[in-house]
Design a protein around this motif. Structure first.
Motif, short mmCIF file in Angstrom:
data_model
loop_
_atom_site.label_atom_id
_atom_site.label_comp_id
_atom_site.label_asym_id
_atom_site.label_seq_id
_atom_site.Cartn_x
_atom_site.Cartn_y
_atom_site.Cartn_z
N HIS A 163 0.84 -1.21 0.00
CA HIS A 163 0.00 0.00 0.00
C HIS A 163 0.87 1.26 0.00
O HIS A 163 0.57 2.24 -0.70
CB HIS A 163 -0.92 0.00 1.22
N VAL A 164 1.97 1.22 0.75
CA VAL A 164 2.89 2.36 0.79
C VAL A 164 3.53 2.55 -0.58
O VAL A 164 3.65 3.68 -1.08
CB VAL A 164 3.98 2.14 1.86
N TYR A 165 3.95 1.44 -1.21
CA TYR A 165 4.54 1.52 -2.54
C TYR A 165 3.55 2.12 -3.54
O TYR A 165 3.90 2.97 -4.35
CB TYR A 165 4.96 0.12 -3.02
N GLN A 166 2.32 1.63 -3.46
CA GLN A 166 1.29 2.13 -4.38
C GLN A 166 1.04 3.62 -4.18
O GLN A 166 0.89 4.37 -5.15
CB GLN A 166 -0.01 1.35 -4.18
N ASN B 271 1.58 6.50 -6.97
CA ASN B 271 0.46 7.35 -7.37
C ASN B 271 0.76 8.84 -7.18
O ASN B 271 0.19 9.68 -7.88
CB ASN B 271 -0.80 6.97 -6.59
N MET B 272 1.64 9.15 -6.25
CA MET B 272 1.99 10.55 -6.02
C MET B 272 2.95 11.10 -7.07
O MET B 272 3.00 12.30 -7.31
CB MET B 272 2.62 10.71 -4.63
N ILE C 38 -9.41 2.32 -21.97
CA ILE C 38 -8.97 2.62 -20.60
C ILE C 38 -9.94 2.05 -19.58
O ILE C 38 -11.14 2.30 -19.63
CB ILE C 38 -8.85 4.15 -20.40
N VAL C 39 -9.39 1.27 -18.63
CA VAL C 39 -10.20 0.70 -17.56
C VAL C 39 -9.77 1.22 -16.19
O VAL C 39 -10.48 1.03 -15.20
CB VAL C 39 -10.13 -0.85 -17.58
N TYR C 40 -8.59 1.86 -16.14
CA TYR C 40 -8.12 2.41 -14.87
C TYR C 40 -7.17 3.57 -15.12
O TYR C 40 -6.32 3.52 -16.03
CB TYR C 40 -7.39 1.35 -14.04
N VAL C 41 -7.30 4.63 -14.34
CA VAL C 41 -6.33 5.72 -14.31
C VAL C 41 -6.16 6.14 -12.86
O VAL C 41 -7.11 6.08 -12.07
CB VAL C 41 -6.77 6.94 -15.16
N ASN C 42 -4.96 6.56 -12.49
CA ASN C 42 -4.78 7.06 -11.13
C ASN C 42 -5.04 8.57 -11.10
O ASN C 42 -5.23 9.21 -12.14
CB ASN C 42 -3.40 6.70 -10.57
N GLN C 43 -5.02 9.13 -9.90
CA GLN C 43 -5.35 10.54 -9.74
C GLN C 43 -4.35 11.44 -10.45
O GLN C 43 -4.71 12.50 -10.97
CB GLN C 43 -5.41 10.89 -8.24
N LYS C 44 -3.09 11.02 -10.47
CA LYS C 44 -2.05 11.81 -11.14
C LYS C 44 -2.36 11.97 -12.62
O LYS C 44 -2.11 13.02 -13.21
CB LYS C 44 -0.69 11.13 -10.95
N PHE C 45 -2.90 10.92 -13.22
CA PHE C 45 -3.28 10.96 -14.63
C PHE C 45 -4.35 12.05 -14.84
O PHE C 45 -4.27 12.84 -15.79
CB PHE C 45 -3.82 9.59 -15.06
N CYS C 46 -5.32 12.08 -13.95
CA CYS C 46 -6.40 13.08 -14.06
C CYS C 46 -5.87 14.49 -13.87
O CYS C 46 -6.26 15.42 -14.59
CB CYS C 46 -7.48 12.79 -13.02
N PHE D 144 -0.43 -2.10 -19.22
CA PHE D 144 -0.18 -1.24 -18.06
C PHE D 144 0.83 -0.18 -18.46
O PHE D 144 1.91 -0.49 -18.97
CB PHE D 144 0.34 -2.07 -16.89
N SER D 145 0.49 1.08 -18.23
CA SER D 145 1.35 2.20 -18.63
C SER D 145 1.80 3.01 -17.43
O SER D 145 1.00 3.32 -16.54
CB SER D 145 0.62 3.12 -19.60
N MET D 146 3.08 3.34 -17.42
CA MET D 146 3.65 4.23 -16.41
C MET D 146 4.30 5.40 -17.14
O MET D 146 5.03 5.21 -18.12
CB MET D 146 4.68 3.50 -15.56
N ARG D 147 4.04 6.61 -16.64
CA ARG D 147 4.53 7.81 -17.33
C ARG D 147 5.10 8.80 -16.32
O ARG D 147 4.58 8.95 -15.22
CB ARG D 147 3.39 8.48 -18.11
#
Length: 227
Positions: free
Chosen positions: A23-26, A30-31, A44-52, A127-130
């Motif tokens: 959870h800490v890693y996640q 996300n930050m 798209i089925v999932y985006v984190n808050q940073k994406f938004c 899965f995409s990381m940017r």
């Protein structure tokens, strides 16, 4: 996706502690990292808050869409075809992409897209990381503009300084060939030639200097891009 906890033994932690660590890693990811997940068709089925935050689209606006919603118009269709073909065949794609936010502003991302496989090795998700690289691209663009300014300066120097040199040398040759030349005229001609040659040398040195600066700026840009 099921996690085999038996494979993990982080300092003898319990499964509960391990989940807390995950959870800490996640939270850390996300930050700082823009993440998204699509199905096998690129929806798209999932985006984190940073994406938004970066895209300025809401979670609701993004889910069910294709990443084309961020298309900037900066690339030819072959660019996206190459990206899609790479991940479709199970390879990881990585590259820098200029994107367009909902408000029309542009932003640069360093993208890594991973295919996700099921037990039968079929691709089920991507899965995409940017990472945001706006500052890096800004520095790169500023260096390019600086190099362009040096090139313009070089052109002006060559045109404005070398042309008079040609005229001076031409006059010197005419005086030298004159049937009315005397010792004084010869000395004047020699001085004109010497001055013209000296000015020509300075111009060449300036040209070499600007070219050297241009080369160094290019190296700096390449280092920034590689970092």
């Amino acid at each position: 996706m099921k996690i085999d906890f038996e494979k993990y033994d982080i300092a003898g932690q319990s499964k509960k502690d391990f989940l807390r660590l995950l959870h800490v890693y996640q939270k850390a990811i996300n930050m700082n990292v823009i993440c998204s997940i699509t199905d096998s068709e690129g929806i798209i089925v999932y985006v984190n808050q940073k994406f938004c935050e970066v895209s300025k689209y809401s979670h609701k606006e993004l889910i069910g869409q294709n990443h084309r919603i961020l298309k900037s118009g900066f690339y030819a269709k072959e660019f996206y075809e190459n990206m899609w073909n790479t991940i479709k065949f199970g390879d990881i794609w990585q590259g820098e992409v200029k994107n367009k936010a909902k408000d029309g502003s542009f932003f640069w991302l360093d993208n890594t897209i991973f295919p996700v496989f099921d037990k039968r090795k079929n691709i089920v998700q991507y899965f995409s990381m940017r990472l945001i690289i706006d500052l890096k691209k800004k520095v790169e663009e500023e260096r390019i503009e600086h190099i362009k300014s040096l090139e313009e300066m070089l052109f002006m120097t060559s045109h404005q300084v070398r042309l008079p040199i040609v005229n001076i040398l031409g006059l010197a040759i005419q005086l030298e060939d004159s049937t009315n030349s005397n010792e004084d005229t010869t000395q004047i001609v020699a001085c004109i030639k010497e001055s013209a040659i000296s000015l020509d040398k300075i111009t060449k040195e300036l040209t070499a200097y600007i070219s050297g600066v241009k080369g160094k700026e290019k190296e700096k840009t390449e280092k920034v891009v590689a970092s």
